[in-house]
Design a protein around this motif. Sequence first.
Motif, short mmCIF file in Angstrom:
data_model
loop_
_atom_site.label_atom_id
_atom_site.label_comp_id
_atom_site.label_asym_id
_atom_site.label_seq_id
_atom_site.Cartn_x
_atom_site.Cartn_y
_atom_site.Cartn_z
N TYR A 159 0.80 -1.22 0.00
CA TYR A 159 0.00 0.00 0.00
C TYR A 159 0.84 1.27 0.00
O TYR A 159 0.50 2.23 -0.69
CB TYR A 159 -0.96 -0.01 1.19
N ARG A 165 -6.88 -2.34 -5.89
CA ARG A 165 -6.81 -2.27 -4.42
C ARG A 165 -5.97 -1.11 -3.90
O ARG A 165 -6.09 -0.73 -2.73
CB ARG A 165 -6.24 -3.60 -3.89
N THR A 166 -5.04 -0.58 -4.72
CA THR A 166 -4.13 0.45 -4.22
C THR A 166 -4.32 1.76 -4.97
O THR A 166 -4.73 1.78 -6.13
CB THR A 166 -2.66 0.01 -4.34
N GLU A 214 -0.79 6.18 1.99
CA GLU A 214 -0.24 5.25 1.01
C GLU A 214 0.94 5.84 0.24
O GLU A 214 1.32 5.33 -0.82
CB GLU A 214 -1.34 4.77 0.05
N ARG A 246 -11.78 0.95 1.35
CA ARG A 246 -10.56 0.62 2.12
C ARG A 246 -10.76 0.93 3.60
O ARG A 246 -10.19 0.27 4.47
CB ARG A 246 -9.33 1.33 1.54
#
Length: 538
Positions: A84, A220-221, A307, A383
């Motif tokens: 991340y 996802r990131t 992140e 998230r």
Amino acid sequence: MALARDSKAAADGTNNISALDEQREPHRDSASTGAYDVEKAEQGGRKMSRLGGPTTIGVANSDSASAVSVGKQMEQEAENAIKYRTCSWQKTAALLFSEYICLAIMSFPYSYSVLGLVPGLLVTVAVAGLVLYTSLVVWEFCLRHPEIRDVCDLGQMLYYGWPWVWYATAVMFLLNNTFIEALHVLIGAKYLNTMTGGAVCTVGFSAIMAVISWICSLPRTFDTLSKLATLSVFFTVVSVVLAAVFSGIEEHPKGYNTGGPAGTLVGEPKVNAVAASGTTFVAGMNAFLNISYTFIGQITLPSFIAEMKEPKDFKKALLTVTVAEIIVFSAVGAIVYNYTGTQYITSPAFGSLGNELYQKVSFSFMIPTLIFLGVLYASVSARFIFFRIFEGTRHKGNHTVVGWASWAGILAITWIVAFVIAGVIPFFNDLLSLMSSLFDSFFGFIFWGTAYMRMRKADYGPGWVTKRGIRGLAGFSFNVVIILIGLYMLTAGTYVSVHPPPVASHTLTLGQASVQSILDNYHAGVVEGVFTCKSNAL
């Protein structure tokens, strides 16, 4: 508790905050007891104390300095398939650009028509400066507490670790993000209706937008999403530049000399340098809020910073985006208003283009943003939930069936709720306006004025205002003003929502009114039923 971070990161990071305040002398108070590394802090020329240990709801309950450092977080996920903390400042800038450079730009000409061109431009610069300052405060707070993952963690830590603050912030956070998703479902349907002439039921177009957005939300990131963000920004800039050019080269704006239902669409376009005589407080306040809401986006900043590989570099991204915002917002707003005039302006300004081909071409380049901005807020919400469920498990950082199924399922729920909200609430735009007044006052101003004071007290202890002389008094006074601005938006903004200004029938505003407007619309018979098939095209 120490501000734990590698020596170089601590030195560089603290230097970069100098724009917020001058150097300060070290001080310890009860809020920063523990393993504070004075040598590291002084290397940066400035003390940055933590406000206390990590909270117990949003953040892992650990008083270990190493457990909350950026370096330790990167070590812990080094062997994971999904990492991340991978965003550079350039990729973070792309995310910020995609959040701010959006369809809302095309509402600035309308705001300038109400405030007048000169006051409108001054308000644009002033609001941009205030949001830049408060965003730097957010950044400083996150540097002190790198374990923060989102604004909910920050909110609880900011208000003395009270659990109810975390839950209240979480409710506002999720509602705000979901309603923004719903707004983009509706605007996406508006685009499809405009392009096809209403070939499909509006509910069907809304469903198509929700499904496409869900698919685009799956990465996802933020590192991966930043690539989509770059494309979104590029096409948005093309869209607004084309709209500005088309407004200048076409012979007349839409509705030229037709009179219109109210008989106001007559004569050559009129441009007011200042607000026209008779402009009401409500109308002016509405235009001011319209500009302000476009800039306010601090709700996502803690999530972005969480992140980044080098959180100390966030300032570069922030400054780059702020300068671009001022230039693009001001230029597009002024040019389109100049050629369209007060009497022919619509919001969004695509509706002012008299040539249907120009309208469709310029609006078409906006479609990536219509999708991506909702995607960005869906990802931030997902998230938030996903990390709470799978923190400390292999599903968070690896490609597991459970992890991916849960991630996709959470996103699906957010988009289904957004679709339902957009279809079930016939006065959705009115409700969105009211929620913006309620939430943006906290996430845009009140939180960050409070954060400044909490950080200075942690650094200097009780009496910090007087200990620092004129600097302390000036900093305190300025941040009191910021809190008051938030309270003003909360009260006056809600008032404007409840008592909307009269709007010409040709003006396609996106959410200017609320409670009273809802009642008026019901009485006038203009509120549609739920899941309507009626076209909402420009």
